[in-house]
Structure formats: C-alpha cells, structure tokens
Design an enzyme around this catalytic site. Sequence first.
Site, PDB file in Angstrom:
ATOM      1  CG  ASP A   1      -1.830   1.341   1.328  1.00 31.12           C
ATOM      2  OD1 ASP A   1      -1.877   2.083   0.364  1.00 31.12           O
ATOM      3  OD2 ASP A   1      -2.516   1.378   2.482  1.00 31.12           O
TER       4      ASP A   1
ATOM      5  CD  GLU B   1      32.920  16.395   3.643  1.00 24.94           C
ATOM      6  OE1 GLU B   1      32.627  17.134   4.891  1.00 24.94           O
ATOM      7  OE2 GLU B   1      33.748  17.158   3.015  1.00 24.94           O
TER       8      GLU B   1
ATOM      9  CD  GLU C   1      29.738  17.469   9.324  1.00 28.16           C
ATOM     10  OE1 GLU C   1      30.816  17.976   9.305  1.00 28.16           O
ATOM     11  OE2 GLU C   1      28.716  18.245   9.641  1.00 28.16           O
TER      12      GLU C   1
ATOM     13  CD  GLU D   1      33.660  17.554  11.731  1.00 28.86           C
ATOM     14  OE1 GLU D   1      33.855  18.574  12.560  1.00 28.86           O
ATOM     15  OE2 GLU D   1      34.056  17.553  10.596  1.00 28.86           O
TER      16      GLU D   1
ATOM     17  CD  GLU E   1      33.374  14.752   8.081  1.00 29.90           C
ATOM     18  OE1 GLU E   1      34.023  14.380   6.798  1.00 29.90           O
ATOM     19  OE2 GLU E   1      33.284  15.791   8.577  1.00 29.90           O
TER      20      GLU E   1
ATOM     21  CG  HIS F   1      29.768  19.515   4.114  1.00 28.72           C
ATOM     22  ND1 HIS F   1      30.902  19.515   4.895  1.00 28.72           N
ATOM     23  CD2 HIS F   1      28.967  20.491   4.741  1.00 28.72           C
ATOM     24  CE1 HIS F   1      30.604  20.334   5.817  1.00 28.72           C
ATOM     25  NE2 HIS F   1      29.623  20.854   6.007  1.00 28.72           N
TER      26      HIS F   1
ATOM     27  NE  ARG G   1      36.405  22.952   6.070  1.00 29.57           N
ATOM     28  CZ  ARG G   1      37.476  22.674   5.929  1.00 29.57           C
ATOM     29  NH1 ARG G   1      38.391  23.607   5.604  1.00 29.57           N
ATOM     30  NH2 ARG G   1      37.905  21.494   5.845  1.00 29.57           N
TER      31      ARG G   1
ATOM     32  CD  GLU H   1      32.873  20.993   1.006  1.00 31.44           C
ATOM     33  OE1 GLU H   1      32.397  19.924   1.400  1.00 31.44           O
ATOM     34  OE2 GLU H   1      33.764  21.709   1.667  1.00 31.44           O
TER      35      GLU H   1
ATOM     36  NE  ARG I   1      31.219  24.402   4.277  1.00 31.68           N
ATOM     37  CZ  ARG I   1      32.048  23.389   4.696  1.00 31.68           C
ATOM     38  NH1 ARG I   1      32.614  22.591   4.388  1.00 31.68           N
ATOM     39  NH2 ARG I   1      32.015  23.562   6.179  1.00 31.68           N
TER      40      ARG I   1
END
Length: 480
Positions: free
Chosen positions: A56, A136, A138, A218, A226, A275, A346, A365, A367
């Site tokens: 279903d 990545e 985390e 991390e 991570e 990321h 970053r 990347e 982020r």
Amino acid sequence: MDKNTAKITEIRNLCQEKQIRMIDFKMTDIDGRWRHITIPVERFCEDTFTYGIGFDGSNYGYAPIEKSDMVFLPDPATAYVDPFASVPTLTMCGNVCTIGQDGNRPFDQYPKNVSLRAVEYMKESGIADRMVIGPEFEFYLFDSARFEVTPRQCGYRIDTRQADWNHSLDTAGNNGYEVSHKGGYHISAPQDVGYDLRSHMCMMMEDWGVRVKYHHHEVGGPGQMEIEVELDDMPAMADNTMIVKYIIKNLAAQEGKTATFLPKPIYQEAGSGMHVHMLLFKNGLPLFYDEEGYSGLSRTAHYFMGGLLKHIASLCAFTNPSTNSFKRLVPGFEAPVTVGYATSNRSAVIRIPAYAKSPETKRFELRNPDATANPYYAYAAILMAGLDGIENKIDPAANGWGPYDFNLYTLSPEEQKKIKGLPKSLDEALDALEADHEYLTKGGVFPQRLIDIWVARKRAELRQMEQIPHPAEFNMYYDL
C-alpha cells in the site's frame, strides 16, 4: 542465460551457502526512511522479480488511497546478507511500480526512479554521461536520548559521557577526559570514545561495498562524528547513503548507544551537515577541470555552480527538509549562511577544496545539505540545478556570487546586507520551491505531483510545529 537469470541463480547459491532463511526487501518512503517486508526463503522464486511484492503506497506518503496499490521489484544486484538480522537474512533494495492493465510501470514519484531519470536527462542533454558525488556523513553519537511531546510536558534529554557537562562532581563522568565545547575536531583516544565503534562501522560499510575515505571525531564535543566515503556515481551513492545511515544507526544501537543525523541536536554546539562533493564526466573525461580557470575549474564547472547558486533557496526544500535543518544554518558554526562560492572557505555555501588538484578529482562541494534529506531527491535536485546552470550559462561571478575568498562571518552588518543569504526557515525554502521549480520538472524528472505532495507534507509539519509550546518559551515568557 540473461543477467537476471544468472543473478537469481547466484542468489540461490548464496542462500544455500549462508543458510539463509528469510529474504528481506527494503523500500524508501517519501521522507527517505527505509521500510521493509520479509518473506521465507522458500517463497523466493523468479516470479518475485517479474511480478514483485504488492504493498500500500499511501502509507509511504506517495499516492492517494484510491490509487495506492503498488509493487516492489527487487534488484538482485543489491542482494546482501543483512548484518543485523539474528535469523540469517538476505536483503535487497529495488524499485517501485504502479499496477496497470497493460502491466507494471515505474512509479515516477519513487525516489530511486527520480534519481535515475535525472541521470537519463543529463545524458539526453548531451552535457555529460556521469555525475560522480561524495557526501560527508556527520552525526552525533550519544549514550542515551529521551524526548517527549505531550500536552503535559515537552522536552528532550541527551547524554554522552565525553560531554563537557559531565565535568561535574555529581556525575560519573569520563575519568577526566571530557571534551570541551566545540573542541572535538580530530581529538584522539581516550577522549574520542567513539573511535573503535566508527572503525567497526567503516569495516561494515566496506564489506557491504561502500568505499570509505576516512573517519574522525568532528568539532562537536558531545560526540559528533564524521565518516567520509569515496566518490561514486550519483544513483549508486543515493543507495549507499541509505546503507551508511542504516549501518551507523543499527551498529550504534547494537553497542548500547544511539546515533542521530539531526542537523542541530545540541544548542550552541556544532551542527551536522552532509556536504556533497561533485563532478561531471563525459566519455570518460572530467568536465570540471581547467588549469587556467579560477581555482582550476572549467567554465562548465562555473556554470554548474551558477545553477546551484541561482536555485539554492528552492534546493533547500529538498536538501534541508526539516525545521531543525535551519537551526544549523546560522553564523559561527562553520555552516554556510550566504549564497556564494570560494576556494578553501567553509563559510561559503560552495567550497572548492584546494587539495583536489588533478583533472579526475577537481570538484567543489555544496555545504548546505544535511542528512534529514531523502538522498535520491536531494542529489537529483542538485544535478538538475547544475544542469540548468550549464544550459543557460549562468555565470556565478557575473551574478555577484563570488568568489568570496575571505571569511563571510566577519563582515560588517552593512557588508552582509549586500550578500544574499540562504533561507532562514523551512517555510522560506518551501516558498522558494513553489516559485522556482521548473528546472526540476524538466524532462519529467520531478513530477509536479511529487512537488505538490512534498510541499503539502512539509507545510503540515510546520503547522504542527507552530502549535506546540516550546520549552524555551516558558523560560522567556512564563512570568509576563
């Protein structure tokens, strides 16, 4: 003998070798959770792959009840012995079809189908034939997590012995090896109490076919971890994302702990993102490398970034689909808050890693995503936004989106006002998705019905959240 027949024979031989007693089929619901149904191995036959397993679909969030009958068709290539089943069990993922008079048809809202259609559209466009990505992962690893939302009381309590709040003389603590606030980045044992468990997680991922790049502690002191995996093709990586989360959560539970991918589980601590590194190939050649380009990136790569940055607000509705997501996207925690790109920065929503120098690894990347996302939808939406940028030659520099090779968090309030920011809430992201989604529906990749259902579900979550008194409101307003 065709490939399917050969694979079925291989599966039967595996069942005999491993003394398999049950066959488990894992399906993905609209929110990105695995659900499953299990049959005895004696019921397994070729018809299972031809006619599928009925279920279903309305309970998975997809179809209205009057059109809810669907079938799950397992993919024999995904067969693997489930490491968490006490009864020997072979597990398989696959695809979902709707039932029609003329036969079964792939269900266009099913996450796997959306990701596959996005790749087909990319190939049809002639731009590229492979999208390779690497997320990545985390997450926080806690010793316990309790929470309750009732009319009488509302709150949560988490604990981990390595947290700095266990410095207290009144707690059992961690033998003096607690980790300070935001002080967890790459710490070693004995402070890193999750070290061995992460290694076990990585070994299990490798055994399942998910290649691991590395793992580490991390920034978040109370158990933020991570695990980063090697790059792979987009649809396969969406599958791998489900496998990674399954392994992390189940192995943590097996060890008496609990893992969460909640983007912001702890107030004033580092949040957990996902990321996503990405690059395109065509005929085996990388499309993002140009030695003469900014940071070694080609014009194609810049246009791809331009598409991401143009559509970033609506993208957030799929890459950051929880109310908690936007508690992470705030200044001061290495999380992006502004729309821009840069090298090794970053604080920008798109970061170009300086260490990726060769043509085959040159990439960037995104982020802002987090792991509350349905990976199939999120990765497909990222691809469609990037392709739109290439098709329309959207230059990020010409649009004022960078490069921002400086710390965006340290700008004055006046300078910050000049830079466009990410949505500050799920509500804003949904508004953006409603206004900007034509790039997603190109080629029938994201059905309009899916976008409508997604927005309606998320609006319902917001309405529910708005009606629940928040514990902090008592602290702020109780005595007024």
